[in-house]
Scaffold this active site. Sequence first.
Site, PDB file in Angstrom:
ATOM      1  N   LYS A  21      -2.727 -10.207  -7.636  1.00  0.00           N
ATOM      2  CA  LYS A  21      -4.110  -9.825  -7.943  1.00  0.00           C
ATOM      3  C   LYS A  21      -4.173  -8.762  -9.021  1.00  0.00           C
ATOM      4  O   LYS A  21      -5.199  -8.534  -9.626  1.00  0.00           O
ATOM      5  CB  LYS A  21      -4.858  -9.390  -6.675  1.00  0.00           C
ATOM      6  N   LYS A  57       5.598 -13.018  -9.782  1.00  0.00           N
ATOM      7  CA  LYS A  57       4.770 -13.436  -8.646  1.00  0.00           C
ATOM      8  C   LYS A  57       3.292 -13.535  -9.061  1.00  0.00           C
ATOM      9  O   LYS A  57       2.830 -12.732  -9.857  1.00  0.00           O
ATOM     10  CB  LYS A  57       4.951 -12.341  -7.579  1.00  0.00           C
ATOM     11  N   LYS A  71       5.130  -0.658  -7.137  1.00  0.00           N
ATOM     12  CA  LYS A  71       3.726  -0.229  -7.221  1.00  0.00           C
ATOM     13  C   LYS A  71       3.595   1.177  -7.774  1.00  0.00           C
ATOM     14  O   LYS A  71       2.630   1.495  -8.460  1.00  0.00           O
ATOM     15  CB  LYS A  71       3.059  -0.313  -5.845  1.00  0.00           C
TER      16      LYS A  71
HETATM   17  P1  TYM Z   1      -1.222  -8.526   0.620  1.00  0.00           P
HETATM   18  O1  TYM Z   1      -2.651  -8.172   0.874  1.00  0.00           O
HETATM   19  O2  TYM Z   1      -0.610  -8.060  -0.640  1.00  0.00           O
HETATM   20  O3  TYM Z   1      -1.049 -10.082   0.671  1.00  0.00           O
HETATM   21  C1  TYM Z   1      -1.531 -10.854   1.764  1.00  0.00           C
HETATM   22  C2  TYM Z   1      -0.562 -11.967   2.080  1.00  0.00           C
HETATM   23  O4  TYM Z   1      -0.410 -12.831   0.947  1.00  0.00           O
HETATM   24  C3  TYM Z   1       0.980 -12.997   0.659  1.00  0.00           C
HETATM   25  N1  TYM Z   1       1.141 -13.166  -0.797  1.00  0.00           N
HETATM   26  C4  TYM Z   1       1.798 -14.192  -1.355  1.00  0.00           C
HETATM   27  N2  TYM Z   1       2.447 -15.242  -0.825  1.00  0.00           N
HETATM   28  C5  TYM Z   1       3.004 -16.124  -1.681  1.00  0.00           C
HETATM   29  N3  TYM Z   1       2.968 -15.994  -3.024  1.00  0.00           N
HETATM   30  C6  TYM Z   1       2.332 -14.948  -3.611  1.00  0.00           C
HETATM   31  N4  TYM Z   1       2.288 -14.839  -4.931  1.00  0.00           N
HETATM   32  C7  TYM Z   1       1.725 -13.988  -2.771  1.00  0.00           C
HETATM   33  N5  TYM Z   1       1.011 -12.849  -2.990  1.00  0.00           N
HETATM   34  C8  TYM Z   1       0.672 -12.364  -1.778  1.00  0.00           C
HETATM   35  C9  TYM Z   1       1.636 -11.695   1.150  1.00  0.00           C
HETATM   36  O5  TYM Z   1       3.015 -11.861   1.372  1.00  0.00           O
HETATM   37  C10 TYM Z   1       0.857 -11.436   2.413  1.00  0.00           C
HETATM   38  O6  TYM Z   1       1.389 -12.177   3.494  1.00  0.00           O
HETATM   39  N6  TYM Z   1       1.278  -5.263   3.463  1.00  0.00           N
HETATM   40  C11 TYM Z   1       0.586  -6.511   3.485  1.00  0.00           C
HETATM   41  C12 TYM Z   1      -0.590  -6.535   4.433  1.00  0.00           C
HETATM   42  C13 TYM Z   1      -0.293  -6.073   5.834  1.00  0.00           C
HETATM   43  C14 TYM Z   1       0.349  -6.834   6.851  1.00  0.00           C
HETATM   44  C15 TYM Z   1       0.358  -6.000   7.999  1.00  0.00           C
HETATM   45  C16 TYM Z   1       0.915  -8.105   6.863  1.00  0.00           C
HETATM   46  C17 TYM Z   1      -0.645  -4.883   6.373  1.00  0.00           C
HETATM   47  N7  TYM Z   1      -0.255  -4.835   7.703  1.00  0.00           N
HETATM   48  C18 TYM Z   1       0.931  -6.454   9.196  1.00  0.00           C
HETATM   49  C19 TYM Z   1       1.486  -8.551   8.075  1.00  0.00           C
HETATM   50  C20 TYM Z   1       1.488  -7.711   9.216  1.00  0.00           C
HETATM   51  C21 TYM Z   1       0.039  -6.784   2.082  1.00  0.00           C
HETATM   52  O7  TYM Z   1      -0.140  -5.899   1.287  1.00  0.00           O
HETATM   53  O8  TYM Z   1      -0.320  -8.079   1.870  1.00  0.00           O
END
Ligand code: TYM
Length: 333
Positions: A201, A198, A114
């Site tokens: 967004k 991957k 990032k």
């Molecule tokens: P974030 O907002 O980027 O994504 C949310 C969830 O979607 C999953 N994800 C995917 N899974 C499969 N294939 C993909 N292409 C794909 N893109 C995204 C992510 O793995 C995630 O589960 N840091 C985290 C948010 C967070 C969090 C937490 C998660 C903050 N605190 C505590 C669990 C526990 C994040 O940025 O997810």
Amino acid sequence: MAKKIFSGVQPTGNLHLGNYIGAIKNFVDLQNKKDNQCIFCVVDLHAITVRQDPKELKNNIRETTAAFLASGIEPEKSIIFNQSLVPAHSEGSWILGCVARMGWLNRMTQFKEKAGKDKEKASIGLYIYPVLMAADILLYDATHVPVGEDQKQHLELSRDIAQKFNLDFKSPNFFQTPEPLIQKNFARIMSLKDGKKKMSKSDPSDLSRINLKDTKDEIVNKIKKAKTDNEDMPTDESKLNNRPEIENLLSIYSSLSNQNIKNTIEQFSNKNFSEFKAQLADIVVEIISPISEEIKRLEKDTQFIDDILLNGSQKAEKIAKLKVEKLKKIVGF
Ligand code: TYM
């Protein structure tokens, strides 16, 4: 055994099929298992680690909440809230930041991705983001954390922080070491344009992903244009080697039809690609369009969404505040 589940999604717009299959769909399944206690968080503090337009952020917080509800997360069964309404996350994160080591954070691949080439210009928030994530999880004594593959390393860091804190402060069981719940075949949904990247967004090409708010026509069009290769449909799993685009499309079909890849391969082994793509488009439309319409309906009712978040945050606050009070006592405050 009853599980304490915590997970979060960033309100940064463009929620997509990867978020749904990798995370949100699993949230709903876990919520609907008897005795599980589930907490799902719209992680707005995480979102501001990169620059956000304040007005858009507010809309995106509501949109992500609407996506949770539209996908089947129910406020009567699960706690749904946004992180910034519960100050304990920030407080806990500071204390845990004094436990985590620079060397551990330096290894985080997502920061490297990032921050890009110019990491001197990345925010400090982006660097310490995994510590905030550890606080999110540990403050609720979560036993299980459903996430996609890309969050696995952050989860491991949360476990390391929990263990180091327990050891440093001679409080053996104060923090739980949470287990990741990562779905075997569906943890990494890939771009429709490049099976090695991957679905994300932030991909500049909208054709690379199916957004949860796409219309039926957009979905059909994106699947039609999804990259494939010149070979036939595979006849067994061994034929998926070096065919990441095909594997990805088969995974999407399998997840949405709740069957394993093996069955999907059998179902389509003597069909051609256009037949498979037509059926894939049908199932994506069948599952995603009602969610899409419900998101659009719900997000218009801002008061309803805000009430859900306020209500959920009061429940979350009760749990997290108590844990932070204990944490402060242990630390010596
Ligand atoms: P974030 O907002 O980027 O994504 C949310 C969830 O979607 C999953 N994800 C995917 N899974 C499969 N294939 C993909 N292409 C794909 N893109 C995204 C992510 O793995 C995630 O589960 N840091 C985290 C948010 C967070 C969090 C937490 C998660 C903050 N605190 C505590 C669990 C526990 C994040 O940025 O997810």
